[in-house]
Write a protein that holds these residues in place. Structure first.
Motif, PDB file in Angstrom:
ATOM      1  N   ALA A 115      -2.464 -15.908   1.982  1.00  0.00           N
ATOM      2  CA  ALA A 115      -3.336 -14.746   1.796  1.00  0.00           C
ATOM      3  C   ALA A 115      -4.559 -15.085   0.949  1.00  0.00           C
ATOM      4  CB  ALA A 115      -2.560 -13.610   1.136  1.00  0.00           C
ATOM      5  N   ALA A 125      -3.345 -12.222  -2.718  1.00  0.00           N
ATOM      6  CA  ALA A 125      -2.860 -10.928  -2.233  1.00  0.00           C
ATOM      7  C   ALA A 125      -3.279  -9.854  -3.236  1.00  0.00           C
ATOM      8  CB  ALA A 125      -1.345 -10.941  -2.068  1.00  0.00           C
ATOM      9  N   VAL A 153      -0.192  -6.371   1.985  1.00  0.00           N
ATOM     10  CA  VAL A 153      -0.266  -7.674   2.662  1.00  0.00           C
ATOM     11  C   VAL A 153       1.020  -7.891   3.468  1.00  0.00           C
ATOM     12  CG1 VAL A 153      -0.393 -10.172   2.325  1.00  0.00           C
ATOM     13  CG2 VAL A 153      -1.858  -8.657   0.985  1.00  0.00           C
ATOM     14  N   VAL A 212      -6.167 -11.056   5.795  1.00  0.00           N
ATOM     15  CA  VAL A 212      -4.731 -11.190   6.060  1.00  0.00           C
ATOM     16  C   VAL A 212      -4.268 -10.423   7.297  1.00  0.00           C
ATOM     17  CG1 VAL A 212      -4.147 -11.557   3.636  1.00  0.00           C
ATOM     18  CG2 VAL A 212      -4.102  -9.229   4.562  1.00  0.00           C
TER      19      VAL A 212
END
Lengths: 757, 157
Positions: A635, A638, A644, A710
Motif C-alpha cells: 500500500a 495505509a 485498505v 490501493v
C-alpha cells in the motif's frame, strides 16, 4: 514556495489509525443521497429508446406520434445533438455512443429519448417512436471479429500502429507494441517453452446503483447536473463540449456514488438528459434500469490472448511474448494497449515483447473496470508460469521469487522501477500461515501475482480554517470507498490537529478548479498530496498571522503540533498559539485563513500483489468454491488500514466472480441474453469465505507520506490464482474463464480421456 | 385509477394514494420520500430494496403498494431510536461493513430480520441469511463480522 512531494520517513499520529468514516451515519440511516435520490422542482421523467439489433443502419426515425402524445414535453434524436466535437474523434465516439447517428452498433445502443410528465406517459411515448432499421451482419466474438471476412463495423477503420498501413479496412482499430531484448534468442536459450491461448468473457463492474442523473438547462444557457459519477469535473467538461455550453455555466454535483469500479468514468445518458431538459425547458431525471446498465453502459473487454514463455531448468525465465486481443465495443479504446503493458510487469525479463490489439465488435463500448485489462493478461501469463514451474519440477512461488522485478528492473512496458513490492509480497506469501493450512479432498492451492500502474493527475484542493479553528477540507475527487476519512487524516496529520477537527467535503464543480476523476487508484494518492500541500500553505498563513499577533518576524515562527511557536530564547515568554487562537483572531490579522493547492500529482507508485487461494472442485457437478483466500499487497502507506483491507477484499471478490461465474452471454442474433442479476450472477455472501489480508508498506518515494494507490491491484491476480488452484487440484489447465461448472466438467472429462489414452 | 392505502410505516400511520400496479418500492421512495430504500435491479435479485413487512423480510420491488394496506412496514429510516443507532448500524460503521453504502440499507434490514429469528447465528447461517443481498464493494467479509459483533451486543454477551 515550491512544495516538496518527496517521501520523508516520520512517525505518524493520525495517518495509520482507523477512525469512523464521516459519511457513516448518513449511510446506515438512509439519509445519504445517491444518484436517484435527488429531485428537482417539476422534473420530467426521461427514458431512452434502445436498439434491439446488434448492427443496423438507421434509415428513418419517426417521432411525430410520440410528440403528439399528451404529457410528452420533448422527444430527442441525434438531430438534437449536432456534432460540435471539432474533429476530436474520441469525443465524437462518446457522442455517437450517447445517441446513435447513422448506425446502431450494439443491442442497447440509444436511438431516441423522451421526456414526459410521468413514467407511464414516457413509456407509452417510447412505443410510439418508429425506427426503420436496415439490419446488418454483426460480430460479437473477438476472435471472429479479426478474421478478414468478418462484418465490418466501420468502413473507414484502417489499423493504426501496425508495421505498414493496411490496404483494407478491418475491425482491428489499433496495434501497440511494448518490450525489449530479443525474444526469439530468449526462446532458443530456454529448456522448455510453452505457448497457449487463453480466453476471458466480458464482465460488468456490477455496481449496485444504476446510473442516475437529474439535469436542468435554463434558457439563459446555464445548467445544473446532479449525477452519480466517479468524476463530475470530467462529466462537466464532456457534457459542456457535446452540448455547446460554456464549461463555467454547467455546474455538476456528484451524488454519493453506489459503486463505480471504472464504469462511472464515462458519460452515457447525462448529455441526453441535458439535451432533453434544454428542449423541454424543464428539469429531466433519468434513472437507468438494471437491464439498461448491462446492455448499454460500459462492461470490460472480452479477450483472447496468446502467451509464449520460455524457462531454463534453473528457473530463469528467458523470454516472454504475448499477443493480446481485447474487444473494445464499437469504438477505439486503449484496453489492448493496457493489457500489453501490464502482462509481464511483475517480472525482470531480458527478452519480452507484447502486442495489444483493439478489436471492434458489436457489443457495448468497453469501459474501465478496476485495473482495466490487467486481470486478463495476468490470467494468461500467471497460468503459463505455473505450468512451466511444474514442468521443471520447481515450486511456482519460488520461480516467481526468482524472476520477480525489483528496484532498477526495466519494466516490460518501458520505465525503470523504483522501490517496488512484488518481491516482498511473494516473500510474505512464502511465510504466510495460509501456506501451511491443510488441503481437503478435491482441493487445490494456487498463487498469482498482479500489477497496476496507479494514476496521479490533475487535482485541486482547498483547506479552509473556520473561525472556531475547525478545518474544512474541500476536494474534487469523488469518494468511492472512504477517502473522505483518509484525506481528513492526512490533513489532520500535516496541521497537527485531531482527525475530528477536519471535515472533508466533496465539492461541486463550481467550488474548485478541475479535478480528474477518481480512477486509476488516484483518489487518496492525488487528493492527499494536494491536501498536504494545501495544509502546508495554510501553515504558512497561520505562521504569518501568529507573527502579526506577536509582532515578530515570520522567520522566527515555527509550526509544531498544531501550534505556532516563537523560535529562539528571546521569545521565551511567548506561549505557543493554537490554531484555534489564531483562527479566532483572523478577522484582525488579515481575514480568513486558507490554503490551496492546484497540482498534477506525478509519481504514482506502482502497485503489486500476490494472492493465495484454495479452491474445492466438485467433480460431479464441476462447481468450484473458494474455501480460503489471502491477499498480500503493497500500500506504500495505509492511511486508513481498515479501508485498505476493504479494497483488497472487494477486488478479490470481484475477481472470484469473474473467474467462476460472471459472463455476458450473446445469442446468435447478437442480443445480450442475461441482462439481469439473476442470470448474470455476481458472488453472494454464501459463495465466499472470509478474505484474509496482509498490508505491506514500501513507501512510494514520490508522495510525502509514501502513499500508493490501493484500489485496483486486488482484482488482478484472482482469475489466475483460481485457475492455478483448479489446475493443482485436478491437473487440468483451465484456459477459458469463467470456469463455470460446464467448462470445468468438460475439462475434467477431457483430462480423463487423455489419461485413458 | 389511484387507490387510497392506509398503513403503518416505521411505527407511524401513513396514508397514500397509488396506482394498482405501483410497487411498494416506488411508493416508499416517490410518495413517502423514504429514499433510504434503494432500487438496484427492480427484479428481486439484489435485495437493495429490502424492507420488513409484518415481520417478514421482502424485496419491496416485488410487493405492490396496495398490499401494504393495514400492515406494518419497516425501513432503514426507522431503525435508529432518535440519536441512538441500532447495534447493527453501529457495528456496520465500526467494522467498515460499507464502502459505497448503497446496499447497506438492504443489508441492515436483512440482518435485522435474521437476528430477530436467530439471535446467535453461525457464520454459515449469516452468509445464507444475507445471500439475497448483493454487495459489490466489500467481499462480504466485514459485513459478516459486523453482524456477528452486533448479534453479540444484542444478546448482551
Amino acid at each position: 514556495m515550491p512544495l516538496d512531494a518527496s517521501y520523508h520517513a516520520k512517525s505518524f499520529k493520525s495517518v495509520g489509525t482507523r477512525p469512523l468514516r464521516p459519511d457513516g451515519i448518513d449511510k446506515v440511516t438512509g439519509r445519504a443521497k445517491y444518484g436517484a435520490d435527488h429531485n428537482m422542482p417539476g422534473h420530467l421523467v426521461g427514458l431512452i429508446l434502445r436498439s434491439p439489433h446488434a448492427h443496423a443502419k438507421i434509415k428513418r426515425i419517426d417521432i411525430s406520434k410520440a410528440e403528439k402524445l399528451a404529457g410528452v414535453k420533448a422527444v430527442l434524436t441525434a438531430a438534437d445533438l449536432p456534432d460540435l466535437t471539432n474533429g476530436d474523434q474520441g469525443m465524437f465516439d462518446i457522442l455517437d455512443n450517447c445517441m446513435a447517428r447513422t448506425k446502431v452498433f450494439y443491442d442497447g445502443h440509444a436511438v431516441a429519448a423522451v421526456a414526459a410528465v410521468d413514467m407511464a406517459t414516457a413509456k407509452q411515448a417510447l412505443k410510439l417512436i418508429k425506427v426503420d432499421y436496415q439490419v446488418l451482419p454483426h460480430v460479437t466474438d473477438v476472435d471472429e471479429a479479426v478474421k478478414p471476412k468478418a462484418p465490418l463495423l466501420h468502413e473507414k477503420c484502417f489499423t493504426e500502429g501496425g508495421e505498414s498501413k493496411p490496404k483494407n479496412p478491418s475491425n482491428v482499430a489499433k496495434i501497440t507494441e511494448f518490450g525489449h531484448g530479443d525474444v526469439e534468442k530468449g526462446f532458443a536459450e530456454a529448456d522448455i517453452v510453452i505457448e497457449r491461448n487463453f480466453k476471458t468473457e466480458q464482465t460488468h463492474q456490477g455496481y449496485i446503483e444504476p446510473h442516475a442523473c437529474v439535469a436542468s438547462v435554463s434558457p439563459d444557457g446555464t445548467g445544473e447536473l446532479w449525477v452519480c459519477t466517479q468524476g463530475h469535473f470530467v462529466y462537466r467538461n464532456h457534457c459542456a463540449m457535446l452540448l455547446g455550453m460554456d464549461v463555467s455555466k454547467l455546474r455538476v454535483t456528484s451524488s454519493e456514488i453506489g459503486g463505480g469500479f471504472g464504469g462511472k468514468t464515462h458519460v452515457w445518458m447525462e448529455p441526453v438528459a441535458l439535451a432533453l431538459s434544454r428542449k423541454a425547458n424543464r428539469p429531466v431525471k433519468i434513472v437507468m434500469t438494471r437491464e439498461e446498465v448491462f446492455r448499454a453502459s460500459g462492461p470490460t473487454s472480452a479477450t483472447s490472448i496468446d502467451v509464449k514463455i520460455g524457462i531454463r531448468k534453473d528457473g530463469t525465465i528467458t523470454a516472454g511474448k504475448a499477443e493480446l486481443r481485447y474487444a473494445s465495443g464499437p469504438y477505439l479504446s486503449m484496453w489492448g494497449e493496457l493489457g500489453a503493458m501490464t502482462s509481464f510487469a511483475c517480472y525482470d525479463l531480458k527478452n519480452v515483447k507484447t502486442r495489444g490489439y483493439e478489436v471492434l465488435v458489436n457489443r457495448p463500448k468497453s469501459a474501465a473496470y478496476r485495473a482495466p485489462s490487467a486481470p486478463m493478461a495476468a490470467f494468461a501469463v500467471e497460468s503459463v508460469i505455473d505450468e512451466l514451474a511444474k514442468r521443471i519440477g520447481k515450486d511456482p512461488l519460488e520461480v516467481r521469487i526468482q524472476n520477480a522485478a525489483k528496484q532498477g528492473t526495466r519494466s516490460s512496458y518501458g520505465p525503470v522501477y523504483g522501490p517496488i513490492g512484488i518481491g516482498p509480497t511473494l516473500e510474505a506469501a512464502r511465510k504466510h500461515p495460509h501456506m501451511k493450512a491443510p488441503l481437503g479432498k478435491n482441493q487445490g492451492r494456487g498463487y498469482a501475482c498482479g500489477f497496476w500502474f496507479n494514476f496521479g493527475g490533475q487535482t485541486c484542493t482547498d483547506v479552509n480554517v473556520g473561525p472556531d479553528g475547525t478545518v474544512t477540507l474541500t476536494v474534487g475527487t469523488v469518494d468511492v470507498g472512504g477517502s473522505r476519512a483518509s484525506l481528513a487524516l492526512c490533513v489532520a496529520e500535516e496541521l497537527g490537529i485531531p482527525y475530528d477537527q477536519v471535515k472533508c467535503t466533496v465539492a461541486d464543480t463550481g467550488a474548485l478548479g478541475h479535478n480528474d476523476m477518481t480512477d486509476g487508484s488516484r483518489g487518496t494518492f492525488s487528493s492527499s498530496m494536494a491536501g498536504i500541500f494545501a495544509a502546508r500553505n495554510t501553515i504558512e498563513v497561520l505562521k504569518e498571522r501568529a507573527a502579526k499577533m506577536w509582532e515578530i518576524p515570520v522567520s522566527d515562527v515555527a509550526w509544531e503540533n498544531g501550534h505556532a511557536k516563537a523560535v529562539g530564547s528571546k521569545y521565551g515568554n511567548l506561549a505557543p498559539l493554537s490554531l484555534k487562537e489564531i483562527a479566532a483572531a483572523a478577522g484582525n490579522t488579515g481575514g480568513p485563513v486558507a490554503g490551496h493547492a492546484e497540482i498534477v500529482a506525478d509519481g504514482a507508485g506502482v502497485s503489486f500483489a500476490t494472492h493465495i487461494c484454495d479452491v474445492e472442485v466438485d467433480p460431479e457437478t464441476g462447481r468450484s468454491r473458494v474455501v480460503r483466500y489471502t491477499v498480500i499487497q503493497d500500500a506504500g502507506k495505509a492511511v486508513h488500514p481498515t479501508y485498505v483491507e476493504g479494497q483488497y477484499q472487494g477486488g478479490a471478490a470481484q475477481g472470484i466472480g469473474w473467474a467462476l461465474n460472471e459472463e455476458y452471454i450473446y445469442g446468435k442474433d447478437g442480443r445480450l441474453q442475461n441482462p439481469g442479476f439473476l442470470d448474470y450472477r455476481i458472488p453472494v455472501c454464501s459463495d465466499l469465505p472470509m478474505i484474509d489480508t496482509q498490508i505491506l508498506e514500501i513507501p512510494n518515494p514520490n508522495h510525502p507520506y509514501g502513499v500508493r494507490g490501493v484500489g485496483e491491484t486486488s482484482i488482478v491476480p484472482p482469475i489466475a490464482a483460481i485457475a492455478n488452484a483448479v489446475s493443482n487440484a485436478f491437473g487440468v489447465r483451465m484456459t477459458h474463464v469463467p470456469m463455470s461448472p460446464p467448462r470445468v466438467l468438460k475439462a475434467l472429462e477431457a483430462a480423463k480421456k487423455t489419461k485413458k489414452a | 385509477m389511484a387507490v387510497l392505502v392506509s398503513t403503518t410505516v416505521n411505527g407511524d400511520h401513513a396514508e397514500f394514494a397509488c396506482e394498482p400496479n405501483e410497487t411498494l418500492l416506488d411508493v416508499l421512495r416517490n410518495r413517502l420520500a423514504l429514499t433510504g430504500v434503494k432500487e438496484g435491479c427492480g427484479t428481486g435479485d439484489c435485495g437493495s430494496c429490502s424492507v420488513i413487512l409484518d415481520g417478514r423480510l421482502v424485496c419491496s420491488c416485488l410487493v405492490l403498494g396496495i398490499e401494504a394496506e393495514g400492515r406494518k412496514v419497516e425501513t432503514v429510516e426507522g431503525m435508529a431510536h432518535g440519536a441512538e443507532l441500532h447495534p447493527l448500524q453501529t457495528k456496520f460503521i465500526e467494522h467498515a461493513a460499507l464502502q459505497c453504502g448503497v446496499c447497506t440499507p438492504g443489508f441492515l434490514m436483512a440482518a435485522k430480520a435474521l437476528l430477530e429469528k436467530n439471535p446467535d447465528p453461525s457464520e454459515e447461517e449469516i452468509r445464507f441469511g444475507l445471500a439475497g443481498n448483493l454487495c459489490r464493494c466489500t467481499g462480504y467479509d466485514k459485513i459478516v463480522r459486523a453482524v456477528q459483533d452486533a448479534a453479540k451486543v444484542m444478546r448482551g454477551a
